[in-house]
Scaffold this motif. Structure first.
Motif, PDB file in Angstrom:
ATOM      1  N   LYS A  16      36.039  50.577 114.895  1.00  0.00           N
ATOM      2  CA  LYS A  16      35.129  50.263 113.784  1.00  0.00           C
ATOM      3  C   LYS A  16      34.086  49.217 114.171  1.00  0.00           C
ATOM      4  O   LYS A  16      32.902  49.418 113.977  1.00  0.00           O
ATOM      5  N   THR A  34      34.781  42.276 108.095  1.00  0.00           N
ATOM      6  CA  THR A  34      35.605  41.556 107.112  1.00  0.00           C
ATOM      7  C   THR A  34      36.981  41.185 107.672  1.00  0.00           C
ATOM      8  O   THR A  34      37.603  40.243 107.204  1.00  0.00           O
ATOM      9  N   GLY A  35      37.433  41.921 108.702  1.00  0.00           N
ATOM     10  CA  GLY A  35      38.709  41.561 109.331  1.00  0.00           C
ATOM     11  C   GLY A  35      38.657  40.131 109.862  1.00  0.00           C
ATOM     12  O   GLY A  35      39.649  39.396 109.823  1.00  0.00           O
ATOM     13  N   ARG A  39      41.285  37.163 109.332  1.00  0.00           N
ATOM     14  CA  ARG A  39      41.857  36.476 110.494  1.00  0.00           C
ATOM     15  C   ARG A  39      41.645  34.955 110.370  1.00  0.00           C
ATOM     16  O   ARG A  39      42.499  34.160 110.749  1.00  0.00           O
ATOM     17  N   ARG A  87      41.019  35.874 117.789  1.00  0.00           N
ATOM     18  CA  ARG A  87      41.247  37.147 118.481  1.00  0.00           C
ATOM     19  C   ARG A  87      42.500  37.132 119.337  1.00  0.00           C
ATOM     20  O   ARG A  87      42.448  37.390 120.537  1.00  0.00           O
ATOM     21  N   SER A  92      46.360  38.547 114.822  1.00  0.00           N
ATOM     22  CA  SER A  92      46.258  39.922 114.287  1.00  0.00           C
ATOM     23  C   SER A  92      47.426  40.185 113.346  1.00  0.00           C
ATOM     24  O   SER A  92      47.256  40.687 112.230  1.00  0.00           O
ATOM     25  N   ALA A  95      47.285  38.002 110.214  1.00  0.00           N
ATOM     26  CA  ALA A  95      46.241  38.465 109.272  1.00  0.00           C
ATOM     27  C   ALA A  95      46.725  39.695 108.521  1.00  0.00           C
ATOM     28  O   ALA A  95      46.482  39.831 107.316  1.00  0.00           O
ATOM     29  N   ASP A 127      39.467  48.085 102.843  1.00  0.00           N
ATOM     30  CA  ASP A 127      39.335  48.424 101.414  1.00  0.00           C
ATOM     31  C   ASP A 127      37.890  48.302 100.956  1.00  0.00           C
ATOM     32  O   ASP A 127      37.628  48.037  99.805  1.00  0.00           O
ATOM     33  N   ILE A 128      36.951  48.469 101.880  1.00  0.00           N
ATOM     34  CA  ILE A 128      35.543  48.271 101.503  1.00  0.00           C
ATOM     35  C   ILE A 128      35.087  49.391 100.576  1.00  0.00           C
ATOM     36  O   ILE A 128      34.546  49.135  99.499  1.00  0.00           O
ATOM     37  N   ARG A 176      51.204  47.510 112.300  1.00  0.00           N
ATOM     38  CA  ARG A 176      50.074  47.041 111.477  1.00  0.00           C
ATOM     39  C   ARG A 176      49.571  48.147 110.557  1.00  0.00           C
ATOM     40  O   ARG A 176      49.263  47.912 109.398  1.00  0.00           O
TER      41      ARG A 176
END
Ligand code: DC
Length: 220
Positions: A16, A34-35, A39, A87, A92, A95, A127-128, A176
């Motif tokens: 993405k 947005t991730g 994070r 990162r 990860s 989050a 969830d955008i 995840r």
């Protein structure tokens, strides 16, 4: 003036962010990851050892923000640029866990909507298209097989000193995906009006082109 909003959702490692960056550079849109916000909240919670029951009230002091430096998104905790610190595999996982907490999602909701109101954006997340921008002009659900996503992440991490084995990366991705798809609030799912783009057999360039075709067909 009405802004153009493009939502890209999908599981971890589908490409993405890389693909959305390529597409936004070509279209002259702002890319919003947005991730990185989730994070940053996870980093704040981890660094300050905040217990789950204290998260809601402590968020008032978190001061998470998005800034754009030379057109690229950076995330800040107070005045500290944490764009690289977030990162790590530990963040990860943290989050993915903390993003299931309703107070965390509520805290980041307005930040995301505001930037979409004010700019032409491509925003990626989970969830955008379903929650944050239900009226987005274009919605894309970007995916790839778990094995292919693990393979890509392995290649990315292979240059780093403490690269985990492929099996561990695959296990993390599957875990995840499960957490992101099965949480009660805003789970990862394809919006009814989203176009599915499967990148398992596509190069980055081919994936970007597929998305540009979808965008052009929807925005004329
Ligand atoms: O896209 P990413 O891997 O950087 O996201 C990290 C985590 O944040 C992911 O496991 C789920 C969560 N997330 C979310 O719940 N909603 C979003 N819009 C973006 C990310």
């Amino acid at each position: 003036m009405k802004t153009i909003n493009i939502a890209i959702d999908g599981p971890a490692g589908a490409g993405k962010s890389t693909i959305a960056k390529m597409v936004s550079a070509r279209l002259g849109y702002i890319y919003v990851d947005t991730g990185a916000l989730y994070r940053t909240v996870a980093l704040y919670i981890t660094e300050n050892n905040i217990a789950d029951e204290d998260i809601e009230k402590s968020l008032a002091d978190a001061d998470v923000s998005l800034r754009f430096v030379d057109g690229a998104q950076r995330v800040f905790l107070g005045d500290r640029d944490v764009s690289e610190l977030i990162r790590t595999p530990a963040i990860s996982m943290a989050a993915s866990r903390t993003s299931a907490i309703p107070a965390v999602r509520a805290y980041l909701f307005e930040t995301q909507q505001k930037i979409a109101r004010e700019n032409n954006i491509i925003m990626d997340g989970r969830d955008i298209g379903t929650v944050v921008l239900p009226n987005a002009d274009v919605k894309i659900f970007l995916t790839a097989s778990a094995e292919e996503r693990a393979n890509r992440r392995y290649k990315e991490l292979a240059e780093k000193p403490d690269c985990p084995p492929y099996e561990e990366i695959l296990k993390d991705i599957i875990q995840r995906d499960y957490q992101d798809m099965h949480r009660e609030i805003a789970p990862l799912r394809q919006a009814e009006d989203a176009v599915l783009v499967d990148t398992t057999k596509l190069s980055l360039e081919e994936s970007a082109e597929a998305i540009i075709r979808v965008i052009e067909s929807k925005t004329g």
